[in-house]
Design an enzyme around this catalytic site. Structure first.
Site, short mmCIF file in Angstrom:
data_model
loop_
_atom_site.label_atom_id
_atom_site.label_comp_id
_atom_site.label_asym_id
_atom_site.label_seq_id
_atom_site.Cartn_x
_atom_site.Cartn_y
_atom_site.Cartn_z
CB SER A 1 -1.20 0.22 1.30
OG SER A 1 -1.50 0.87 1.09
CB SER B 1 4.65 0.87 -2.76
OG SER B 1 3.37 0.22 -3.49
CG ASP C 1 -8.25 -0.79 -4.39
OD1 ASP C 1 -7.34 -1.79 -4.40
OD2 ASP C 1 -7.47 0.68 -3.93
CG ASP C 2 -11.93 -0.13 -10.20
OD1 ASP C 2 -12.53 0.85 -9.53
OD2 ASP C 2 -11.20 0.19 -10.99
CG PHE C 3 -12.01 -6.49 -9.48
CD1 PHE C 3 -12.94 -6.90 -10.73
CD2 PHE C 3 -10.83 -5.60 -10.21
CE1 PHE C 3 -13.29 -7.03 -11.79
CE2 PHE C 3 -10.56 -5.05 -11.28
CZ PHE C 3 -11.49 -5.75 -12.26
CD1 TRP D 1 -11.85 -2.15 4.51
CD2 TRP D 1 -12.76 -2.35 2.61
NE1 TRP D 1 -12.86 -2.00 4.72
CE2 TRP D 1 -13.60 -1.74 3.17
CE3 TRP D 1 -12.85 -2.22 0.99
CZ2 TRP D 1 -14.87 -1.57 3.28
CZ3 TRP D 1 -13.48 -1.73 0.46
CH2 TRP D 1 -14.76 -1.55 1.44
NE ARG E 1 -5.20 2.13 3.89
CZ ARG E 1 -4.69 1.21 3.32
NH1 ARG E 1 -3.88 0.60 3.08
NH2 ARG E 1 -5.90 0.90 4.15
#
Length: 260
Positions: A24, A26, A50-52, A68, A172
Site C-alpha cells: 500500500s 508504494s 481496487d475495482d474488484f 480491506w 497511508r
C-alpha cells in the site's frame, strides 16, 4: 538485481498485459497514470484491483476491524473474467466502470522536462517499431501473491514496487480515505500496524531473502515467477521508478518487433 525474462510478447497479440504491484502507498497508481500519460493517447488503459472489492458489508472483519487488505476482500472470479476479456479483446469489459479513478493520488514529483523527454522517447520507439498493440496496466496490492498465482500467470510483464514500513505508514495515514462500492472508507487508528503491514508481510515474504520484506528480494524466486523488481535506489523517487518502468516497456516493444 538482474531482471528475469518476461513472457514473449508478439506484436500480433491483442494486448500487452502489465501488472504493477507492491505494498500500500508504494506508488502503483501514480506510476500507472504517469505511464498512461507518457504513451500516445488511447494506447494505454488502466484496470485497478481496487475495482474488484466485494461490497462493503462483505468485507471480512478481523479483530473487530474490517480488513480491506486481504485476498478474501476481493472478487477474484470477476477479476479473472475481466483479465480474460482484456486478453481476448484488448480492452476492458464494457460493464466495468472504475471507482478507483475517483480516488486521488499523491503528487508524483516528476518534473515536466523528464515527462516530455520520456514522451519523445516513447513516441519515437513506437513509430520505429510500428507498435499498435494496446497496453493494459493492472495495479493492485496483491497481484503477485501466492494466493493469486493463477491470476499472476496472466501478466506479460510484472513490475513490483517496494517501500519501507515507515514510508508506507506515513503515506497511508496521510490519506483522507477511499471511495468504495457503497460509500467511503477511512482507516481507523492503528490500521496500518494491525492490518495493512502484517497482511503485506504475510503475502509477500516469499519474494524476499529470509522472508524479510525490508531485505533484498530473492532473485531466484523473482526469476521463477517472472517478477521485475524496482531497484532499491528508486525507492522514494518516482522519477527513477518511472524511468525504470519505461525502460522495461521499451525493451518489450523492441523485442516484439525483432521476434516477428
Amino acid at each position: 538485481m538482474s531482471h528475469p525474462t518476461s513472457q514473449i510478447h508478439n506484436a500480433q497479440d491483442s494486448v500487452l498485459l502489465v501488472g504493477i504491484s507492491g505494498p500500500s502507498c508504494s506508488g502503483k497508481t501514480t506510476l500507472s497514470r504517469l505511464i498512461r500519460n507518457i504513451f500516445p493517447p488511447g494506447l494505454v488503459f488502466i484496470l485497478h484491483l481496487d475495482d474488484f472489492y466485494l461490497t462493503d458489508v462483505e468485507i471480512p472483519v478481523k479483530d473487530g476491524i474490517q480488513d480491506w487488505d486481504c485476498v478474501e476482500s476481493l472478487n477474484l472470479p470477476e477479476l479473472q473474467s475481466a483479465l480474460q476479456h482484456i486478453k481476448e479483446h484488448g480492452k476492458s469489459p464494457p460493464s466495468l466502470v472504475s471507482k478507483e479513478d475517483q480516488n486521488s493520488v499523491a503528487e508524483h514529483g516528476v518534473d515536466a522536462e523528464t515527462i516530455n523527454e520520456l514522451k519523445t522517447k516513447v513516441t519515437d520507439l513506437i513509430s520505429k517499431n510500428k507498435w499498435s498493440t494496446p497496453i493494459a496496466i493492472v495495479d493492485g496490492f496483491l497481484l503477485f501473491s501466492q494466493d493469486m498465482a493463477d491470476i499472476r500467470r496472466l501478466f506479460d510483464l510484472k513490475l513490483f514496487l517496494r517501500t519501507s514500513y515507515q514510508a508506507a505508514k506515513r503515506r497511508r495515514e496521510a490519506r483522507s480515505g477511499y471511495v468504495t462500492l457503497e460509500g467511503f472508507w477511512e482507516d481507523p487508528p492503528g490500521y496500518v500496524d494491525r492490518i495493512v503491514w502484517p497482511n503485506y508481510v504475510k503475502d509477500h515474504s516469499f519474494l524476499f531473502d529470509g522472508g524479510d520484506v525490508e531485505a533484498k528480494l530473492d532473485e531466484g524466486v523473482c526469476r521463477e515467477i517472472g517478477v521485475q523488481a524496482m531497484p532499491r535506489e528508486a525507492e522514494g523517487s518516482m522519477t527513477k521508478c518511472l524511468n525504470w518502468a519505461v525502460e522495461l516497456l521499451a525493451d518489450v516493444i523492441e523485442k516484439s518487433n525483432h521476434d516477428q
